[in-house]
Every structure is written in structure tokens, then in C-alpha cells.
Scaffold this motif. Sequence first.
Motif, PDB file in Angstrom:
ATOM      1  N   GLY A  68       0.784  -1.227   0.000  1.00 54.59           N
ATOM      2  CA  GLY A  68       0.000   0.000   0.000  1.00 54.59           C
ATOM      3  C   GLY A  68       0.815   1.274   0.000  1.00 54.59           C
ATOM      4  N   GLY A  69       2.126   1.171  -0.241  1.00 51.53           N
ATOM      5  CA  GLY A  69       2.968   2.356  -0.303  1.00 51.53           C
ATOM      6  C   GLY A  69       3.149   2.828  -1.735  1.00 51.53           C
ATOM      7  N   LEU A  70       3.409   4.115  -1.914  1.00 54.75           N
ATOM      8  CA  LEU A  70       3.628   4.674  -3.240  1.00 54.75           C
ATOM      9  C   LEU A  70       5.105   4.574  -3.620  1.00 54.75           C
ATOM     10  CD1 LEU A  70       1.351   7.869  -3.117  1.00 54.75           C
ATOM     11  CD2 LEU A  70       0.754   5.504  -3.681  1.00 54.75           C
ATOM     12  N   PRO A  71       5.430   4.802  -4.899  1.00 56.55           N
ATOM     13  CA  PRO A  71       6.816   4.645  -5.368  1.00 56.55           C
ATOM     14  C   PRO A  71       7.814   5.506  -4.611  1.00 56.55           C
ATOM     15  CG  PRO A  71       5.326   4.783  -7.231  1.00 56.55           C
ATOM     16  CD  PRO A  71       4.512   5.098  -6.009  1.00 56.55           C
ATOM     17  N   ASN A  72       8.996   4.940  -4.427  1.00 55.30           N
ATOM     18  CA  ASN A  72      10.082   5.634  -3.744  1.00 55.30           C
ATOM     19  C   ASN A  72      11.133   6.112  -4.738  1.00 55.30           C
ATOM     20  OD1 ASN A  72      10.306   5.441  -0.526  1.00 55.30           O
ATOM     21  ND2 ASN A  72       9.076   3.742  -1.284  1.00 55.30           N
ATOM     22  N   THR A  73      11.861   7.128  -4.346  1.00 54.22           N
ATOM     23  CA  THR A  73      13.004   7.600  -5.129  1.00 54.22           C
ATOM     24  C   THR A  73      13.993   8.267  -4.183  1.00 54.22           C
ATOM     25  OG1 THR A  73      13.635   8.789  -7.138  1.00 54.22           O
ATOM     26  CG2 THR A  73      12.153   9.931  -5.631  1.00 54.22           C
ATOM     27  N   SER A  74      15.195   8.539  -4.682  1.00 51.93           N
ATOM     28  CA  SER A  74      16.184   9.240  -3.867  1.00 51.93           C
ATOM     29  C   SER A  74      15.747  10.687  -3.675  1.00 51.93           C
ATOM     30  CB  SER A  74      17.554   9.183  -4.550  1.00 51.93           C
ATOM     31  OG  SER A  74      17.463   9.702  -5.867  1.00 51.93           O
ATOM     32  N   PHE A  75      16.034  11.252  -2.504  1.00 49.06           N
ATOM     33  CA  PHE A  75      15.619  12.617  -2.193  1.00 49.06           C
ATOM     34  C   PHE A  75      16.796  13.574  -2.342  1.00 49.06           C
ATOM     35  CE2 PHE A  75      11.411  13.187   0.221  1.00 49.06           C
ATOM     36  CZ  PHE A  75      10.748  12.367  -0.692  1.00 49.06           C
ATOM     37  N   SER A  76      16.629  14.534  -3.263  1.00 47.46           N
ATOM     38  CA  SER A  76      17.723  15.450  -3.580  1.00 47.46           C
ATOM     39  C   SER A  76      18.090  16.353  -2.410  1.00 47.46           C
ATOM     40  CB  SER A  76      17.342  16.311  -4.789  1.00 47.46           C
ATOM     41  OG  SER A  76      17.092  15.495  -5.914  1.00 47.46           O
ATOM     42  N   GLN A  77      17.079  16.728  -1.576  1.00 52.76           N
ATOM     43  CA  GLN A  77      17.399  17.633  -0.466  1.00 52.76           C
ATOM     44  C   GLN A  77      18.379  17.006   0.516  1.00 52.76           C
ATOM     45  OE1 GLN A  77      14.285  16.461  -1.311  1.00 52.76           O
ATOM     46  NE2 GLN A  77      12.896  16.655   0.421  1.00 52.76           N
ATOM     47  N   ASN A  78      18.360  15.678   0.596  1.00 51.28           N
ATOM     48  CA  ASN A  78      19.287  15.009   1.500  1.00 51.28           C
ATOM     49  C   ASN A  78      20.700  14.952   0.924  1.00 51.28           C
ATOM     50  OD1 ASN A  78      16.389  13.746   2.062  1.00 51.28           O
ATOM     51  ND2 ASN A  78      17.592  13.657   3.946  1.00 51.28           N
ATOM     52  N   VAL A  79      20.794  15.006  -0.404  1.00 50.85           N
ATOM     53  CA  VAL A  79      22.111  15.137  -1.020  1.00 50.85           C
ATOM     54  C   VAL A  79      22.751  16.441  -0.566  1.00 50.85           C
ATOM     55  CG1 VAL A  79      23.375  15.332  -3.190  1.00 50.85           C
ATOM     56  CG2 VAL A  79      21.432  13.759  -3.027  1.00 50.85           C
ATOM     57  N   GLY A  80      21.937  17.486  -0.471  1.00 52.30           N
ATOM     58  CA  GLY A  80      22.432  18.775  -0.011  1.00 52.30           C
ATOM     59  C   GLY A  80      22.977  18.716   1.410  1.00 52.30           C
ATOM     60  N   ILE A  81      22.355  17.898   2.255  1.00 51.10           N
ATOM     61  CA  ILE A  81      22.829  17.766   3.639  1.00 51.10           C
ATOM     62  C   ILE A  81      24.207  17.125   3.663  1.00 51.10           C
ATOM     63  CG2 ILE A  81      22.402  16.618   5.852  1.00 51.10           C
ATOM     64  CD1 ILE A  81      19.449  16.964   5.370  1.00 51.10           C
ATOM     65  N   VAL A  82      24.410  16.120   2.808  1.00 51.42           N
ATOM     66  CA  VAL A  82      25.726  15.477   2.730  1.00 51.42           C
ATOM     67  C   VAL A  82      26.794  16.503   2.352  1.00 51.42           C
ATOM     68  CG1 VAL A  82      27.126  13.770   1.499  1.00 51.42           C
ATOM     69  CG2 VAL A  82      24.795  13.200   2.185  1.00 51.42           C
ATOM     70  N   GLY A  83      26.469  17.336   1.360  1.00 53.38           N
ATOM     71  CA  GLY A  83      27.434  18.349   0.953  1.00 53.38           C
ATOM     72  C   GLY A  83      27.670  19.393   2.020  1.00 53.38           C
ATOM     73  N   MET A  84      26.614  19.752   2.765  1.00 60.00           N
ATOM     74  CA  MET A  84      26.726  20.796   3.785  1.00 60.00           C
ATOM     75  C   MET A  84      27.529  20.326   4.989  1.00 60.00           C
ATOM     76  SD  MET A  84      23.639  22.561   5.931  1.00 60.00           S
ATOM     77  CE  MET A  84      23.306  20.988   6.729  1.00 60.00           C
ATOM     78  N   THR A  85      27.283  19.097   5.442  1.00 64.07           N
ATOM     79  CA  THR A  85      27.951  18.593   6.643  1.00 64.07           C
ATOM     80  C   THR A  85      29.315  17.991   6.343  1.00 64.07           C
ATOM     81  OG1 THR A  85      26.913  16.407   6.455  1.00 64.07           O
ATOM     82  CG2 THR A  85      25.729  18.081   7.728  1.00 64.07           C
ATOM     83  N   GLY A  86      29.495  17.509   5.107  1.00 67.26           N
ATOM     84  CA  GLY A  86      30.730  16.821   4.778  1.00 67.26           C
ATOM     85  C   GLY A  86      30.787  15.413   5.334  1.00 67.26           C
ATOM     86  N   ILE A  87      29.666  14.917   5.882  1.00 62.82           N
ATOM     87  CA  ILE A  87      29.624  13.574   6.456  1.00 62.82           C
ATOM     88  C   ILE A  87      29.083  12.609   5.409  1.00 62.82           C
ATOM     89  CG2 ILE A  87      28.687  12.104   8.272  1.00 62.82           C
ATOM     90  CD1 ILE A  87      30.639  14.145   9.299  1.00 62.82           C
ATOM     91  N   MET A  88      29.931  11.725   4.918  1.00 59.79           N
ATOM     92  CA  MET A  88      29.575  10.801   3.846  1.00 59.79           C
ATOM     93  C   MET A  88      29.096   9.453   4.388  1.00 59.79           C
ATOM     94  SD  MET A  88      29.502  10.518   0.528  1.00 59.79           S
ATOM     95  CE  MET A  88      29.682   9.349  -0.835  1.00 59.79           C
ATOM     96  N   SER A  89      29.056   9.291   5.691  1.00 55.71           N
ATOM     97  CA  SER A  89      28.739   7.994   6.290  1.00 55.71           C
ATOM     98  C   SER A  89      27.336   7.515   5.940  1.00 55.71           C
ATOM     99  CB  SER A  89      28.881   8.069   7.807  1.00 55.71           C
ATOM    100  OG  SER A  89      28.387   6.879   8.402  1.00 55.71           O
TER     101      SER A  89
END
Length: 440
Positions: free
Chosen positions: A305-326
Amino acid sequence: MTDTSSSVGYHDPSNTPPLGQAIPLGLQHVLAMFASNVTPSIIVAGAAGLAFGGPEQVYLIQMAMLFAGIATLFQTVGFGPVGARLPIMQGTSFAFVGVLAGVAATQGLGVALTACIIAGVIHFLLGSVIDKLRWLFPPLVTGLVILAIGLYLIPVAIKYAAGGAAKFQMEAESFGSLMHWTVALSVVIVALALKFFTKGTLSNAAILVGLIVGYIVAYLSGMVSFGAVSKASWFTAIKPLPYGFEFSLGAVIAVTLVSIVSAIETVGDTSATTKAGAGREATDEEITGATYADGLGTAVAGVFGGLPNTSFSQNVGIVGMTGIMSRHVVTIGALVLILCGLVPKIGAIIASMPLPVLGGGVIVMFGMVAAAGLNVLSEINMNRRNMVIIAVALAAGLGLNLVPTAVQYLPGVVKTLATSAVAPTALVAIVLNLVLPEEI
């Protein structure tokens, strides 16, 4: 959050910050995508005629949270060839809202979710050939599709902000009232203020905080009912095929076309993640694994009953902002989402949100979808050829969607595709891009 990469050096996805740092970082990823993740389910549920705040809508919201978390684990932990093993946050995709809302309204949720399952399997299979299909989706095509999605959804945002979505709601005396717009605009104003005048977690969670403020304003105005929250249980079991399995070729084709575009978007997000967090290009194995996880997450979510998933671009921005690639930081966020998805009371609280509150949030979200499309189109040369492709593709996609009776005599499958907004825009853009000669 501030840039901590210089002190901990976590450019390796398999390294993990100390738990005291990893947990807040994981929660930050959840805050940044939470509102966008649950909104598509609310809209599709409304299009299907489910009672606003009712148990069926609550269930769909639960599944949005639960399978966003599970799909994220497919990416971050992975198994076999599935998963990029990168800090990629998965969530319910806005790209499918137009198509699924139309299918749910005309053919029911059973048909819509069946299409999601089949499209997810096809999306999964794309993992082995995704690199060979990228040439069909240059920025001109992907930008047009994203722009069409945003433009299609903006009227939905205005209807919600004014107090309704269904025809009878829009005919009610309260539709468009000052109270409704006061609530909606409080969400917009708070979200914009936090986004541009704060930093770190507050800025990343601007829309979520805006929704909370709007919710409080609506509550003080007597617009909130907690009846469904008190009736909701603390824990529940998930149900396979809650609306049955109903096949429709037109629905499957329409959702699959969007899945292909979503797969290309995931390739971009994967590349952006490695570039932002590790300063390198994504490997073929990472891109293939990300596509496998994308498709598998969509198919499994559809079963329950869930709708399609995809990668979220806003979270890519968090990786770039924090520098934490973990990737383990994002795994913590995934576990939080899974916990929320298993608790019906959380879904019921979200479902109790009045329409104007949601409308204020999606005015910003849907506008940003359209703006993202324009951002992609800004990469291309705006010569006469490309402008003609943009003009004809948008006219075909949005025009037929706005005037569906123009193709009322087409066969059912073809009519579903022709009026879906996304499918005709993508098809016209791809064909014209292939046949029109490049300008010198």
C-alpha cells in the motif's frame, strides 16, 4: 549543523561518526524529507475518495514512512547487487503523484498500486541497462518532465490551501475563506523565513516547522479534530495487497514511464552524493546498485500500500553541507522512519492536519518541483530548436491534462496516457529531441 568533515574525515561511506554525532545527523536527514515524504500519499488518498483523516488514509501515511525507511536501508545497507552503499535517503516520490492521482480517481487504488508494483519490477530491471538509457534523457527531457510535474501539481496546492480538493468541497461556502488562507499563508511565511534567515537543522526542516506552526494556528482556530488520533492504536500489522491486484495496461505504462525518469534522477542524485561527500564520481556499481534499490523499494512498497520511492535530492544537499559521507548516519534516519511507520497514532496525527495547513506546505514544495525543472533546463542552450521542443511538449502534456475531453474518444489505455501530463510531455520531448536536427 556545521561542517565537521575536517575533524572526523568521514569521506568513506563505511565510516561512522561517534553515536552522539551520528544520531542528530540521522534525525536531520529525516526532518529534511519528512513533509515531502508523506504529502504524496495524502494527495493520492484524497484523489481516490478516501475520507480525510480516516483509517485508510492513516494507513497510506504509515506505509509512506515505513517503506521510505525500508527503501533507504536497501540503499545504505544493501544486499548482493542491490544498494549503492551510500548515504542516499529514499522517500515517496512527487513525480508519480499526477499519474497515480488520476488513476486512483478514475480506476481506484487497486489499479494504481498494482501499476506501482509492476513499474517497480521494471525499474529494478533497469539497473542492468541504466547506463545505456541515459542518452534518451538529456537535461532537455528530464527538465521538461520535472517542470511538467510541478506545473500539474500547483493547482492541487491552491485547492488544498483554499480548503478543499474534491468538487463538493470547492463548492462549500468556506472554500477560499480568509481563515483558510490565513492558515495556509502562516505555513508559507514561516517556511520561507526559516529557509532563508536561519542555518543548519532549522533551515533544512523549514517546511516541516512551517507545517507545525500552521497546525497550531489551525488548532487555535478550531479546525483540528483529534477523534481519529484517540481511536488509532499504538501498533499495527501491515497488510499485503490491501486494495487487491487489478491490472490496467494504461496505468502500468504511465507509471513505468515516470519510473524511467525517476531512475535517471536517481543516477543524478547518486553522482551528486559522491561528488558532494567524497569529491569523486559515482562508480558503475554504485549507480547500478542505486537503481536496483530504487526499483525494489517501489515494488515492495506497492505490495503493502505504499507509493513509489526515489532518492531525495534535499538530502544530497545535507551530505554536501555537513561533509559527512557515512551511510550509517542515513541508516539511523531510516530506522526512525520505520519506527514512525509502525505506530498508527503518528499517522493519525499527520492525517488530522487540516487541508489548508497541507496546502501551505505544498505551495512551496510543488513550486520548488517546477523550479527544479527550470534549473535543469537552464543547463541547455535556449536556441530555437530547444525552445520549440519545450513549447510543444508542455502544450501537449499540460493541455491534454487540462482538457481531457479533447481525447475522450481514444481507447482507455491511450486516453489514460494522453491525459496524464507527465507521459505525453516526456514522449513528445524524447521524440522531438531525436528527430529535430541540432542547430549549428
